[in-house]
Design an enzyme around this catalytic site. Structure first.
Site, PDB file in Angstrom:
ATOM      1  N   GLY A  53      11.885 -31.338  -6.278  1.00 54.00           N
ATOM      2  CA  GLY A  53      12.666 -30.669  -7.314  1.00 54.00           C
ATOM      3  C   GLY A  53      14.173 -30.697  -7.158  1.00 54.00           C
ATOM      4  O   GLY A  53      14.906 -30.754  -8.141  1.00 54.00           O
ATOM      5  N   ASP A 112      11.550 -18.643  -6.233  1.00 52.43           N
ATOM      6  CA  ASP A 112      10.665 -17.797  -7.044  1.00 52.43           C
ATOM      7  C   ASP A 112      10.220 -16.615  -6.173  1.00 52.43           C
ATOM      8  O   ASP A 112      10.925 -15.616  -6.063  1.00 52.43           O
ATOM      9  CB  ASP A 112       9.500 -18.683  -7.523  1.00 52.43           C
ATOM     10  CG  ASP A 112       8.543 -17.992  -8.455  1.00 52.43           C
ATOM     11  OD1 ASP A 112       8.765 -16.832  -8.807  1.00 52.43           O
ATOM     12  OD2 ASP A 112       7.536 -18.608  -8.850  1.00 52.43           O
TER      13      ASP A 112
HETATM   14  P1  5GP Z   1       8.556 -19.981  -4.092  1.00 53.19           P
HETATM   15  O1  5GP Z   1       8.045 -20.433  -2.743  1.00 53.19           O
HETATM   16  O2  5GP Z   1       9.924 -19.352  -4.036  1.00 53.19           O
HETATM   17  O3  5GP Z   1       7.562 -19.047  -4.757  1.00 53.19           O
HETATM   18  O4  5GP Z   1       8.587 -21.215  -5.035  1.00 53.19           O
HETATM   19  C1  5GP Z   1       9.477 -22.236  -4.832  1.00 53.19           C
HETATM   20  C2  5GP Z   1       9.007 -23.545  -5.435  1.00 53.19           C
HETATM   21  O5  5GP Z   1       8.112 -23.350  -6.543  1.00 53.19           O
HETATM   22  C3  5GP Z   1      10.180 -24.293  -6.009  1.00 53.19           C
HETATM   23  O6  5GP Z   1      10.765 -25.150  -5.069  1.00 53.19           O
HETATM   24  C4  5GP Z   1       9.552 -25.059  -7.170  1.00 53.19           C
HETATM   25  O7  5GP Z   1       9.011 -26.276  -6.696  1.00 53.19           O
HETATM   26  C5  5GP Z   1       8.429 -24.183  -7.622  1.00 53.19           C
HETATM   27  N1  5GP Z   1       8.813 -23.335  -8.772  1.00 53.19           N
HETATM   28  C6  5GP Z   1       9.073 -22.005  -8.779  1.00 53.19           C
HETATM   29  N2  5GP Z   1       9.356 -21.557 -10.014  1.00 53.19           N
HETATM   30  C7  5GP Z   1       9.291 -22.650 -10.820  1.00 53.19           C
HETATM   31  C8  5GP Z   1       9.510 -22.846 -12.227  1.00 53.19           C
HETATM   32  O8  5GP Z   1       9.811 -21.931 -13.015  1.00 53.19           O
HETATM   33  N3  5GP Z   1       9.372 -24.122 -12.695  1.00 53.19           N
HETATM   34  C9  5GP Z   1       9.035 -25.165 -11.887  1.00 53.19           C
HETATM   35  N4  5GP Z   1       8.935 -26.361 -12.442  1.00 53.19           N
HETATM   36  N5  5GP Z   1       8.810 -25.018 -10.552  1.00 53.19           N
HETATM   37  C10 5GP Z   1       8.944 -23.776 -10.030  1.00 53.19           C
END
Ligand code: 5GP
Length: 186
Positions: A53, A112
């Site tokens: 990403g 996130d």
């Molecule tokens: P976390 O570990 O903070 O829950 O999530 C991080 C990863 O989840 C990010 O690097 C991304 O790959 C994915 N992610 C989180 N939110 C989104 C979103 O709204 N859209 C997309 N496409 N990927 C997300």
């Protein structure tokens, strides 16, 4: 150069609309780069981008960085093809650089829950860098329940699924120049 930035986009059968324009994103990227140029002027940082990403954000960021610096990448498991996190993190690719005694800027597309960022900071910390700071283009503060320090944040956004500018939906949409949300949200 003409970039791919439609008003709406259909991705995997769902319609998305613009949430952050190309100009909003590019202006903020320049501001963050200027801040990094000041804060890391004498530190020759290593930027570590999180695949897949962050590659678009990191490349735009780097083209505005004017201080000596290096780049490396790591890769974690992703959302898969879903719009919600699996809640699990798996290593897919480690960095190649020796980061001992080096200043690290860990660059993410979005934070996130904070699980991935926390996992990566802990993992890199064990390699004895001089410092680690985190950079993320997007942060969903309401969704973040893992305690992780965010040093440079592009935009705080609501807990909605976003697409574009490196962020995918089932691997599609990374080439969009803007950031999109589902039509009907907000
Ligand atoms: P976390 O570990 O903070 O829950 O999530 C991080 C990863 O989840 C990010 O690097 C991304 O790959 C994915 N992610 C989180 N939110 C989104 C979103 O709204 N859209 C997309 N496409 N990927 C997300």
């Amino acid at each position: 150069m003409s970039l791919y930035k439609p008003e709406t986009v259909i991705c995997n059968g769902e319609t998305f609309k613009v949430y952050l324009s190309e100009k909003q994103i590019q202006d903020r990227v320049v501001e963050i780069a200027k801040q990094l140029n000041r804060d890391y002027a004498d530190k020759k940082p290593i930027f570590i981008g999180v695949l897949n990403g962050a590659f678009v954000f990191l490349s735009d960021l780097l083209r505005n960085v004017t201080i000596p610096s290096e780049v490396d990448f790591l890769k974690l498991s992703s959302y898969g093809d879903e719009k919600v996190s699996s809640g699990q993190v798996t290593d897919l690719k480690d960095i190649d650089a020796n980061i001992e005694e080096r200043h690290i800027l860990l660059v993410e597309d979005i934070v996130d829950t904070g699980l991935s960022m926390k996992y990566m900071v802990n993992k890199l910390q064990r390699k004895n860098p001089a410092s680690i700071a985190t950079v993320t283009l997007l942060h969903k503060p309401e969704a973040t329940h893992h305690d992780v320090p965010l040093d440079y944040v592009g935009f705080e956004i609501p807990s909605l699924f976003v697409l574009g500018y490196g962020l995918d939906y089932a691997q599609e949409g990374r080439n969009l120049a803007q950031i999109y949300i589902l039509d009907g949200e907000q």
